[in-house]
Write an enzyme that holds these catalytic residues in place. Structure first.
Site, short mmCIF file in Angstrom:
data_model
loop_
_atom_site.label_atom_id
_atom_site.label_comp_id
_atom_site.label_asym_id
_atom_site.label_seq_id
_atom_site.Cartn_x
_atom_site.Cartn_y
_atom_site.Cartn_z
N CYS A 18 0.81 -1.23 0.00
CA CYS A 18 0.00 0.00 0.00
C CYS A 18 0.84 1.27 0.00
CB CYS A 18 -0.98 -0.01 1.18
SG CYS A 18 -0.20 -0.03 2.82
N HIS A 49 -2.70 0.99 6.81
CA HIS A 49 -2.98 1.05 5.36
C HIS A 49 -3.06 2.49 4.90
CE1 HIS A 49 -4.13 -0.84 1.63
NE2 HIS A 49 -5.19 -0.06 1.51
N HIS A 101 -5.93 1.95 -4.48
CA HIS A 101 -4.91 1.49 -3.51
C HIS A 101 -4.48 0.06 -3.78
CE1 HIS A 101 -8.08 -0.60 -0.81
NE2 HIS A 101 -8.73 -0.14 -1.87
#
Length: 482
Positions: free
Chosen positions: A399, A445, A457
């Site tokens: 991420c 994240h 993402h």
């Protein structure tokens, strides 16, 4: 008293009565009084009488000849009167032996019976004692655990009850003295927390962050009212202390691995129990060993006047830096677009299409345009793989690696850490204020806001790089880079 001995004495007494016509009392006490004189330490059972004795021996006396009986009685009587006890002793000896044998047998039987009963009773007692001990140990263990949990909860509640929490629309001023005319030392924002020191005239003296001063009590809560509110406004955080932390599906080392988290990553804590911590990661809720994280509870603290000025300056500097980065990025993007347009025109000319002019390259002229350019660039890689620790937009990235590599294309350097990304650029106050290109931070994240409530993402190893709803998880921060 031995039964045979009683009968012998009875014979003597009956004989004495028959020969001498002696008159005796008809009760046991009267008979007993004569026995010591005969040299016999005997006594009749309580409630027995001479009549009873005579009745018990009547049949035996009637079966013998009167003359033989009288001679025998006289012989015994004479021996007794002369002080001779040989016959009596002989009889006693024989009787005692027989009695002893019988007694010993009965005693042995009785003792054996009692020993067996005792053994059984002791065995039952031992089993019960063991069961009771185990039950007691289990009970004590459960009680200790309950007491520890209760004690821990009590400690937490006691600590929370000593907090002062602002409950206002914006903030409450912290003053130097308990009054409206006091100098303003700082601000305690809504849901911000301070430690209670004392109370005076409707004012609480607190310390929060670097500020110590007075806040008006009517704008804050403390004591019992602060306990539940503190649980809501406090944020429990687990910081990873090992290189790569395995997050498991359940609280067991044998449970399947749900995901991996790098060192220094900060995760939102949901629960803590028996050496395990339930955390929130991109793959879902999972469990990590408490041995590999450090735990803390974060509260927003007061801000002094100096700290507020420094924060505002930092935000202003961040905005200036973002504008400068945006300007450079615009130049870069416009140059690339111009070069692309020129190349397309050249190719068209070479193919003989000279009469048609290529459309002018779109020009990025604002921060929103630049943010949209960031999103357009990121969207090219949707469908590519997720790779833990990776930074390649084509071969795989995680991420923060995805966000870092996207922004690198626009000349901006970001850290390879979702936790560190929370401090980049400046805060815009939540998704409701987000613009395309902003980075959205979650527990463990990070992704790029794509506009219209969407997020692009690098999600998980199962899904790769995707587009999803930006509010699919609890948002911790939204930061603007341009």
């Amino acid at each position: 008293m031995n039964q045979k001995r009683i009968k012998v004495v009875a014979y003597i007494l009956v004989g004495a009565i028959a020969v001498g016509g002696t008159s005796l009392h008809s009760d046991a006490a009267g008979v007993s009084s004569l026995l010591p004189a005969a040299g016999l330490a005997l006594s009749l059972e309580e409630g027995s009488s001479l009549k009873d004795v005579k009745a018990s021996t009547k049949s035996a006396a009637a079966s013998a000849e009167q003359e033989k009986k009288e001679n025998l009685v006289n012989s015994f009587a004479k021996e007794l009167q002369d002080g001779s006890s040989s016959a009596t002793k002989k009889l006693e000896t024989e009787t005692e032996i027989e009695t002893e044998i019988k007694s010993n047998t009965e005693v042995e039987k009785e003792e054996a019976k009692k020993a067996k009963e005792t053994s059984i009773i002791e065995s039952i007692k031992n089993e019960k004692t063991e069961d009771d001990s185990e039950a007691k140990a289990e009970s004590e263990s459960e009680t200790e655990e309950t007491e520890e949990e209760t004690e821990e909860l009590t400690k937490e509640e006691k600590a929370f009850s000593k907090l002062v929490i602002a409950k206002v629309n914006d903030y409450v001023n912290i003053r130097s003295i308990p009054g409206e005319d006091g100098e303003i030392l700082g601000k305690l924002y809504d849901k911000s927390v301070g430690d209670f020191i004392s109370e005076k005239d409707g004012w609480y003296r607190i310390t929060s962050g670097t500020v110590t001063g007075y806040v008006k009590a009517e704008y804050c809560v403390t004591g019992e009212d602060a306990i539940e509110l503190a649980k809501k406004v406090g944020t429990r955080v687990a910081t990873v202390t090992t290189t790569t932390l395995k997050v498991r599906e359940s609280a067991s080392t044998s449970a399947p691995v749900l995901g991996l988290v790098p060192i220094d990553e900060e995760l939102s804590v949901l629960e803590e129990s028996d050496g395990w911590v339930k955390v929130d990661i991109e793959e879902g809720y999972g469990y990590v060993s408490a041995d590999y994280v450090s735990l803390r509870t974060d509260f927003v603290k007061a801000e002094s006047k100096a700290e507020e000025a420094a924060r505002l300056k930092k935000e202003e500097d961040a905005k200036k830096a973002a504008k400068e980065a945006a300007r450079k990025a615009e130049e870069k993007v416009n140059k690339e677009r111009a070069e692309k347009a020129a190349k397309e025109a050249e190719q068209a000319a070479q193919s003989g299409q000279t009469e048609s002019k290529p459309a002018p390259a779109p020009v990025v002229s604002s921060e929103s345009d630049l943010g949209r350019a960031v999103v357009d660039y990121a969207m090219q890689f949707v469908g590519n793989p997720y790779v833990y620790g990776g930074t390649s937009l084509t071969n795989g990235a995680d991420c923060s690696g995805f966000v870092m590599s996207v922004y690198k294309n626009f000349g901006v350097s970001l850290p390879h850490s979702s936790s560190a990304d929370r401090g980049q650029g400046y805060d815009v106050g939540g998704l409701e204020n987000a613009q395309p290109g902003d980075i959205v931070c979650y527990s463990g994240h990070v992704g790029i806001y794509a506009g219209d409530g969407k997020l692009v993402h690098a999600s998980t190893s199962k899904t790769g790089i995707i587009v999803s709803n930006a509010n699919y998880r609890n948002v911790l921060a939204v930061r603007r880079i341009f």
